[in-house]
Every structure is written in structure tokens, then in C-alpha cells.
Scaffold this active site. Structure first.
Site, short mmCIF file in Angstrom:
data_model
loop_
_atom_site.label_atom_id
_atom_site.label_comp_id
_atom_site.label_asym_id
_atom_site.label_seq_id
_atom_site.Cartn_x
_atom_site.Cartn_y
_atom_site.Cartn_z
CG ASN A 9 -1.69 1.28 1.39
OD1 ASN A 9 -1.80 2.05 0.43
ND2 ASN A 9 -2.26 1.49 2.56
CE LYS A 11 0.16 3.55 4.79
NZ LYS A 11 -0.13 3.74 6.20
CG HIS A 94 -5.91 2.01 4.91
ND1 HIS A 94 -5.52 2.96 5.83
CD2 HIS A 94 -4.87 1.16 4.78
CE1 HIS A 94 -4.30 2.69 6.24
NE2 HIS A 94 -3.87 1.60 5.61
CD GLU A 96 -3.15 5.67 6.52
OE1 GLU A 96 -3.06 5.70 5.28
OE2 GLU A 96 -2.23 5.21 7.25
CD GLU A 166 -3.83 -2.43 7.16
OE1 GLU A 166 -2.79 -2.79 6.59
OE2 GLU A 166 -4.28 -1.28 7.07
N GLY A 172 1.93 2.25 10.62
CA GLY A 172 2.89 3.35 10.47
C GLY A 172 3.53 3.78 11.78
CB SER A 211 4.69 -1.68 11.98
OG SER A 211 4.25 -0.34 12.12
C1 PEP Z 1 -1.01 0.20 5.89
O1 PEP Z 1 -1.10 1.39 5.76
O2 PEP Z 1 -1.84 -0.55 5.37
C2 PEP Z 1 0.11 -0.32 6.68
C3 PEP Z 1 0.08 -1.56 7.09
O3 PEP Z 1 1.16 0.55 6.92
P1 PEP Z 1 2.54 0.21 7.68
O4 PEP Z 1 3.04 -1.09 7.14
O5 PEP Z 1 3.43 1.36 7.35
O6 PEP Z 1 2.21 0.11 9.12
#
Ligand code: PEP
Length: 248
Positions: A9, A11, A94, A96, A166, A172, A211
Site C-alpha cells: 500500500n 499510500k 483502510h 486512514e 490492521e 505506520g 508495521s
Molecule cells: C497500511 O497502511 O496498510 C500499513 C500496514 O502501513 P505500515 O506497514 O506502514 O504500518
């Protein structure tokens, strides 16, 4: 046996120049891959992905889509537009998008219906906040999110969806759910899917996101109900992304 999926992803990151380097790096290291690999990129770069990745074995997709088919929805992008660029996947819901764009479970479910009808694969995100986890509500939160999704899908279509667990507090932040914590929630999610169709629930891929990095991917991906990863930060570096693909 579920085939693992590692999905990047990106972003709101990238440029024509940096994408070309990143995609070339991933393509170059991908030949031995025995799992499915995809990148979900900003929509303006889908044409670049189509031209760079066609025939490479690497799939691509979007990070969101409209719930509408077409019409007066300024700024929105439809599923048929994504199909014009041979997208295979669409990330939906997501955290976000939920947090910054007010996307509700109901809207995410509508988008999922449209994506499944079109033949693309939705990667639908669910997960709890830190406050929800700390107050012992993780199961209730993800179950409620799943209930809305499952009410919107025919049982026969179950295996057409991909779920991404998630935990919002892990996205993040550098904090990762332990493999056991993630597995517990994945098992809850699979049990929810099983209430709809026990057999097809075994075929649904449930990704972990939050992460995931080369140094924690191996243990996470070894858990029985973790069928791959949705990768944010580590997807922006071809070596890190490929290392995760390798563990999958
Ligand atoms: C995401 O935004 O879907 C995500 C998992 O980000 P990160 O791996 O940076 O935590």
C-alpha cells in the site's frame, strides 16, 4: 491451501521517477516468488503500473474506489476506470480512509459489493484502535465490522474477498501486533466468515497489516491464519518488500 498474498500500500507516496526505480527493483527480485504479489498505488500511477508490470507476474491495484458506477461524483474514480488499467485489487476501508474521510462500515460494504460484482478483488481492512484494544473491545470491534461486510455479500462470493486485519495502533507506528495477538484476531475473523459458509471461510485470505517489516514478517507469516501482509512503509523499498515476499 491458501496462496499467500503480499500487497503493498503505497499510500500517497511516489513520483514517476521514483516509482520506475521501485517497480524495476521489485520486478527484478520477483522471479522465485511462489506467492501472489501486488502493489496498490495512487490512481494517477495506474497507467505507469500497467505499462511497467504487464506480464511481470506482479499485480497492481488501487487504494480506494467509488461506490457509484459513474456520474456526477467529482473527484471519484469508478471500478470500470480501474478495469481500464487492468487493476486486480482494490484496498477498501483502510483506517486512514475511515478516519480522514469518514468512511463508514456501510459505505465500505457498498464499495465491496461493487468491486466483487466487477470481478476485481477487494482487500477490505478491519481493525481496532489502541483505546479499543486497551479496553478489551478488539473482538467486539472487528466482529461488528465483519457483520456489516458479511451482511452485504452472498455466501457463494465469500472467497472473492480478501480481509486485512490492521490494528490501527500498529499502522505506520513501528509497533506490531505479536504473532500470537494477530493470530488470535485472524482466528476470530475466520470464525466470523465461517458463520456465513464454513467451507469457503477456509479459502478466504486474511492478511495482517501494521508495521510488517523484514524483521518481523517471518514469524507473523508463519501463523496458521495469517495468509499474507498488507504492507505500508516497507513497500516503498524494494529490498524490504522483497524480503517480506520471500518469507511469504
Ligand atoms: C497500511 O497502511 O496498510 C500499513 C500496514 O502501513 P505500515 O506497514 O506502514 O504500518
Amino acid at each position: 491451501m491458501r496462496r499467500k498474498l503480499v500487497c503493498g500500500n503505497w499510500k500517497m507516496n511516489g513520483s514517476l521517477v521514483s516509482n520506475a526505480v521501485l517497480l524495476a527493483g521489485i520486478k527484478a527480485g520477483l522471479s522465485q516468488s511462489s506467492c501472489d504479489v501486488a502493489v496498490c498505488v495512487p490512481a494517477v500511477y495506474l497507467a505507469q503500473c500497467q505499462s511497467a508490470l504487464t506480464g511481470s507476474g506482479l499485480s497492481w491495484g488501487a487504494q480506494d474506489v467509488s461506490a457509484h458506477a459513474s456520474g456526477a461524483y467529482t473527484g471519484e474514480i469508478s471500478v470500470s476506470m480501474l478495469q481500464d488499467f487492468s487493476c486486480e485489487y482494490v484496498i477498501l476501508g483502510h483506517s486512514e480512509r475511515r478516519a480522514y474521510h469518514g468512511e463508514s462500515d456501510a459505505l465500505v460494504a457498498l464499495k465491496m459489493q461493487r468491486v466483487i460484482q466487477s470481478g476485481l478483488t477487494p482487500v477490505v481492512c478491519v481493525g481496532e484502535s489502541l483505546a479499543e484494544r486497551e479496553s478489551g473491545q478488539t473482538e467486539a470491534v472487528v466482529s461488528a465490522q465483519m457483520d456489516v461486510l458479511l451482511a452485504a455479500i452472498d455466501a457463494a462470493d465469500l472467497a472473492k474477498m480478501v480481509i486485512a486485519y490492521e490494528p490501527v495502533w500498529a499502522i505506520g507506528t513501528g509497533k506490531t501486533a505479536t504473532p500470537e495477538m494477530a493470530q488470535d484476531v485472524h482466528a476470530i475473523l475466520r470464525a466470523k466468515l465461517g458463520q456465513k459458509n464454513g467451507e469457503l471461510a477456509q479459502a478466504v485470505r486474511i492478511l495482517y497489516g501494521g508495521s510488517m517489516k523484514p524483521d518481523n514478517a517471518r514469524e507473523l507469516l508463519a501463523m496458521p491464519d495469517i495468509d499474507g501482509g498488507l504492507i505500508g512503509g516497507a513497500a516503498l523499498n524494494s529490498a524490504d518488500f522483497l524480503a517480506i515476499v520471500h518469507f511469504a
